[in-house]
Design a protein around this motif. Structure first.
Motif, PDB file in Angstrom:
ATOM      1  N   ILE A 237      73.191 102.639  57.075  1.00  0.00           N
ATOM      2  CA  ILE A 237      74.606 101.512  56.246  1.00  0.00           C
ATOM      3  C   ILE A 237      75.632 101.705  57.065  1.00  0.00           C
ATOM      4  CG2 ILE A 237      75.745 100.418  54.422  1.00  0.00           C
ATOM      5  CD1 ILE A 237      72.653 100.751  54.032  1.00  0.00           C
ATOM      6  N   ILE A 238      76.317 100.130  58.189  1.00  0.00           N
ATOM      7  CA  ILE A 238      77.366 100.994  59.033  1.00  0.00           C
ATOM      8  C   ILE A 238      78.310  99.525  58.041  1.00  0.00           C
ATOM      9  CG2 ILE A 238      76.005 100.701  60.726  1.00  0.00           C
ATOM     10  CD1 ILE A 238      76.527  98.298  61.662  1.00  0.00           C
ATOM     11  N   PRO A 239      79.567 100.079  58.656  1.00  0.00           N
ATOM     12  CA  PRO A 239      81.161  99.599  58.104  1.00  0.00           C
ATOM     13  C   PRO A 239      81.477  98.208  58.572  1.00  0.00           C
ATOM     14  CG  PRO A 239      81.953 101.492  59.145  1.00  0.00           C
ATOM     15  CD  PRO A 239      79.870 101.240  59.880  1.00  0.00           C
ATOM     16  N   THR A 240      80.890  98.355  60.068  1.00  0.00           N
ATOM     17  CA  THR A 240      81.562  96.619  60.175  1.00  0.00           C
ATOM     18  C   THR A 240      80.474  96.259  61.201  1.00  0.00           C
ATOM     19  OG1 THR A 240      82.283  98.194  62.731  1.00  0.00           O
ATOM     20  CG2 THR A 240      84.055  97.729  60.786  1.00  0.00           C
ATOM     21  N   ILE A 241      80.484  95.170  62.094  1.00  0.00           N
ATOM     22  CA  ILE A 241      79.593  94.619  62.563  1.00  0.00           C
ATOM     23  C   ILE A 241      79.645  94.755  64.006  1.00  0.00           C
ATOM     24  CG2 ILE A 241      80.354  92.581  63.421  1.00  0.00           C
ATOM     25  CD1 ILE A 241      76.987  92.784  61.843  1.00  0.00           C
ATOM     26  N   ASP A 242      80.466  95.184  64.792  1.00  0.00           N
ATOM     27  CA  ASP A 242      80.646  96.224  66.048  1.00  0.00           C
ATOM     28  C   ASP A 242      80.032  97.125  66.447  1.00  0.00           C
ATOM     29  OD1 ASP A 242      82.840  94.450  65.478  1.00  0.00           O
ATOM     30  OD2 ASP A 242      84.247  95.846  66.479  1.00  0.00           O
ATOM     31  N   THR A 243      79.662  97.666  65.124  1.00  0.00           N
ATOM     32  CA  THR A 243      78.749  98.767  65.216  1.00  0.00           C
ATOM     33  C   THR A 243      77.269  98.403  65.594  1.00  0.00           C
ATOM     34  OG1 THR A 243      79.428  99.803  64.228  1.00  0.00           O
ATOM     35  CG2 THR A 243      77.842 100.824  64.404  1.00  0.00           C
ATOM     36  N   ALA A 244      76.726  97.151  64.920  1.00  0.00           N
ATOM     37  CA  ALA A 244      75.585  96.493  65.690  1.00  0.00           C
ATOM     38  C   ALA A 244      75.637  95.754  66.760  1.00  0.00           C
ATOM     39  CB  ALA A 244      75.256  95.506  64.603  1.00  0.00           C
ATOM     40  N   LEU A 245      76.657  95.563  67.405  1.00  0.00           N
ATOM     41  CA  LEU A 245      77.243  95.124  68.246  1.00  0.00           C
ATOM     42  C   LEU A 245      77.002  95.953  69.534  1.00  0.00           C
ATOM     43  CD1 LEU A 245      79.383  91.544  67.220  1.00  0.00           C
ATOM     44  CD2 LEU A 245      76.881  92.050  68.394  1.00  0.00           C
ATOM     45  N   THR A 246      76.817  96.696  69.684  1.00  0.00           N
ATOM     46  CA  THR A 246      77.388  97.670  70.466  1.00  0.00           C
ATOM     47  C   THR A 246      76.177  98.504  70.660  1.00  0.00           C
ATOM     48  OG1 THR A 246      78.931  99.115  69.284  1.00  0.00           O
ATOM     49  CG2 THR A 246      80.004  98.341  70.667  1.00  0.00           C
ATOM     50  N   ASN A 247      75.867  99.337  69.718  1.00  0.00           N
ATOM     51  CA  ASN A 247      74.529  99.482  69.805  1.00  0.00           C
ATOM     52  C   ASN A 247      73.074  99.389  69.411  1.00  0.00           C
ATOM     53  OD1 ASN A 247      75.144 102.756  69.236  1.00  0.00           O
ATOM     54  ND2 ASN A 247      76.658 101.362  68.178  1.00  0.00           N
TER      55      ASN A 247
END
Ligand code: CP
Length: 339
Positions: A237-247
């Motif tokens: 579970i990730i807290p911001t969508i930025d993590t998805a957009l970088t990983n």
């Protein structure tokens, strides 16, 4: 294809009259096959449907099973893509789509009260496939239990939306080359009906990991997490969508609030459409992060993906819609070939 089968009551005659004399048509036949849940699809089924969708797109397949057949579209809840997608698929296959603009003008409404079961028993005797959308989980299965033709679940409340998941998988296979070994994120409300169907199919595809970026007030359903764990796919579970957009290789977005999934057509509920910045995607964010993550969305989208993204190479969601027609043609062709 191992489509879901619900046994009819013994002694019922369900034989198709196509290519048969009247006498032969009265012989008992196999029960109709249904597509109610993604759980009945194997990886071989998904491979076969993706190949068939591609063959329809490229003109290498034509359907003899669907030509001249009748597809009934029973939409008790609003829809743009699924309703018109099945209609477009039917037209492309040489089949005919029938349906009512507003199912509340059928007898299966709160005022008259004809049951879903009787609606299925009646309409299935006027067509070759039923496509059902309803706000109640299990509504399509209830209709399948009384239908003499295959039933496709086109979204039942919070439960499932298997053809949308097939479309999402087909689009991601096309966009990414392969889903195997890839990192896939899911952004937005994780309670929606697409997520359960999609995670069932993603579990077959062997991604490296699945990330969720849910609103703090909505948890990923326990059965969905258990299904992913059972497949031994890493999940975070990730807290911001930025993590998805970088990983991540791809992010499948959903609205921040999917409550309308379970609302009847007459409901006064209006989706809030307010996605906090940490959960939303726009072109400025993509550019700032240098993100090459592909963006998918079953749609409708609200403010979770800003229209400034639409012309970026990351944006796959309108291509996803284009591909949907071929996947729905494949599903209709397979069900009609078996019935
Ligand atoms: N993705 C999807 O199910 O869209 P509709 O509600 O417009 O059919």
């Amino acid at each position: 294809m191992a489509y879901q089968s619900i046994e009819p009551p013994s002694g019922r005659f369900v034989g198709s009259a196509r290519h048969k004399s009247l006498r032969e048509a009265r012989a008992p036949a196999s029960p109709p096959r249904h597509l109610l849940s993604a759980s009945i699809l194997t990886i071989d089924d998904v491979d076969e449907l993706c190949q068939l969708a591609y063959d329809f797109e490229t003109g290498h397949a034509t359907s003899t099973a669907a030509a001249g057949r009748t597809i009934a579209l029973l939409f008790f809840q609003s829809s743009t893509r699924t309703r018109l997608g099945f209609e477009a698929a039917a037209v492309s296959l040489g089949a005919h789509a029938i349906g009512m603009e507003d199912m509340s003008s059928s007898r299966t409404n709160r005022r008259v009260g004809e049951s879903l079961e009787d609606c299925a028993a009646v309409v299935s005797r006027l067509c070759d496939v039923l496509v059902v959308r309803h706000h109640e989980p299990g509504a399509a299965a209830r209709m399948a239990a009384k239908s003499v033709v295959p039933v496709i679940n086109a979204g039942d409340g919070w439960n499932e939306h298997p053809t949308q998941a097939l479309i999402d998988i087909y689009a991601m296979r096309r966009g990414l080359g392969s889903i195997r070994g890839k990192s896939i994120a899911y952004g937005g409300d994780p309670r929606g009906r697409v997520v359960r169907s999609l995670m069932r199919l993603l579990s077959l595809e062997g991604p490296r990991e699945i990330l969720f970026c849910p609103p703090p007030h909505y948890e990923v359903p326990a059965d969905v997490l258990a299904m992913i764990a059972e497949s031994q796919i890493a999940c975070r579970i990730i807290p911001t969508i930025d993590t998805a957009l970088t990983n991540c290789d791809a992010v499948v977005m959903a609205p921040y609030d999917m409550t309308e999934c379970a609302e009847p057509a007459t409901s006064d509920f209006i989706s809030p459409h307010e996605t906090p910045p940490d959960y939303a995607i726009n072109a400025e964010k993509i550019e700032r992060l240098g993100s090459r993550t592909q963006l998918y969305h079953p749609l409708p989208r609200f403010d979770e993906i800003d229209p400034s993204c639409d012309d970026l190479p990351n944006a796959m969601y309108f291509e996803q819609v284009r591909l949907s027609r071929f996947m729905r043609m494949a599903v209709l062709d397979r069900l009609l070939s078996d019935s």
